[in-house]
Design a protein around this motif. Structure first.
Motif, PDB file in Angstrom:
ATOM      1  N   GLN A  72      -8.869  14.850 -11.833  1.00 24.23           N
ATOM      2  CA  GLN A  72      -9.546  16.139 -11.750  1.00 24.23           C
ATOM      3  C   GLN A  72      -8.790  17.093 -10.815  1.00 24.23           C
ATOM      4  N   PHE A  75      -5.646  18.166 -12.588  1.00 20.49           N
ATOM      5  CA  PHE A  75      -5.974  19.116 -13.649  1.00 20.49           C
ATOM      6  C   PHE A  75      -6.146  20.521 -13.071  1.00 20.49           C
ATOM      7  N   LEU A  76      -6.960  20.639 -12.015  1.00 17.45           N
ATOM      8  CA  LEU A  76      -7.214  21.945 -11.402  1.00 17.45           C
ATOM      9  C   LEU A  76      -5.934  22.541 -10.807  1.00 17.45           C
ATOM     10  N   GLN A  77      -5.143  21.690 -10.186  1.00 16.08           N
ATOM     11  CA  GLN A  77      -3.883  22.141  -9.594  1.00 16.08           C
ATOM     12  C   GLN A  77      -2.934  22.664 -10.673  1.00 16.08           C
ATOM     13  N   GLU A  78      -2.838  21.947 -11.778  1.00 14.13           N
ATOM     14  CA  GLU A  78      -1.929  22.351 -12.847  1.00 14.13           C
ATOM     15  C   GLU A  78      -2.393  23.642 -13.525  1.00 14.13           C
ATOM     16  N   VAL A  79      -3.696  23.800 -13.723  1.00 12.10           N
ATOM     17  CA  VAL A  79      -4.211  25.037 -14.319  1.00 12.10           C
ATOM     18  C   VAL A  79      -3.903  26.215 -13.394  1.00 12.10           C
ATOM     19  N   HIS A  97       3.063  23.631 -16.873  1.00 10.38           N
ATOM     20  CA  HIS A  97       1.922  23.187 -16.064  1.00 10.38           C
ATOM     21  C   HIS A  97       0.619  23.220 -16.858  1.00 10.38           C
ATOM     22  N   LEU A  98       0.449  24.219 -17.699  1.00 12.30           N
ATOM     23  CA  LEU A  98      -0.752  24.249 -18.545  1.00 12.30           C
ATOM     24  C   LEU A  98      -0.748  23.078 -19.528  1.00 12.30           C
ATOM     25  N   ASN A 100       0.567  20.168 -18.977  1.00 13.81           N
ATOM     26  CA  ASN A 100       0.178  18.997 -18.181  1.00 13.81           C
ATOM     27  C   ASN A 100      -1.336  18.940 -18.022  1.00 13.81           C
ATOM     28  N   ALA A 101      -1.951  20.098 -17.793  1.00 16.71           N
ATOM     29  CA  ALA A 101      -3.405  20.149 -17.630  1.00 16.71           C
ATOM     30  C   ALA A 101      -4.108  19.747 -18.922  1.00 16.71           C
ATOM     31  N   CYS A 105      -6.652  16.467 -19.605  1.00 23.47           N
ATOM     32  CA  CYS A 105      -8.023  16.978 -19.751  1.00 23.47           C
ATOM     33  C   CYS A 105      -8.868  16.014 -20.582  1.00 23.47           C
TER      34      CYS A 105
END
Length: 151
Positions: A72, A75-79, A97-98, A100-101, A105
């Protein structure tokens, strides 16, 4: 004889001050460049920048997929990173990076629908094209994690 007008006097004073400031800058720049510590620090800085890839693709370290909190956070870091890079005009790294998110997810279809509505069409197309390259990296990371657990 004519007297100096205030405007002329100000112009002369500004010229003298500008010349003195320029001389000051040249003197200290020359002194700085002759300093051996400056050269050493400059070489180290350039090596570090070259080693970092100087703006090339970031190598992402995926979290342990079994640790829900780590996934989690990742995910937040990559977004966030993806949005920042896209906002700065770095499409390549932003899309990376998106992607990766999306890969980590829990509900990638819903996320892709949101991204399709918010991203420009060409950026979203880049994202869709990048997704197939992410899955093998996650699988390789998971294998490495399992091998480390065995040792």
């Amino acid at each position: 004889m004519t007297s100096l007008t205030p405007r002329t006097a100000f112009g002369i004073a500004a010229g003298v001050c500008g010349t003195l400031f320029l001389g000051y800058c040249i003197y200290f720049d020359h002194k700085r460049h002759k300093d051996p510590e400056f050269k050493r620090k400059l070489r180290e800085k350039r090596r570090a920048k070259k080693a970092a890839g100087s703006g090339k693709r970031h190598i992402t370290s995926f979290p342990n997929m079994k640790d829900h909190e780590a996934v989690q956070r990742f995910f937040l870091q990559e977004v966030q990173l993806g949005e920042e890079l896209l906002g700065a005009g770095d499409l390549e790294n932003g899309v990376e990076h998106l992607a990766n998110a999306v890969a980590v997810c829990g509900q990638p279809n819903e996320l892709l629908q949101v991204l399709q509505q918010t991203l420009q069409p060409q950026v979203f197309h880049l994202l869709i094209n990048r997704l197939p390259n992410i899955a093998p990296r996650i699988v390789a990371h998971e294998r490495k994690m399992q091998e480390d657990d065995i040792e």
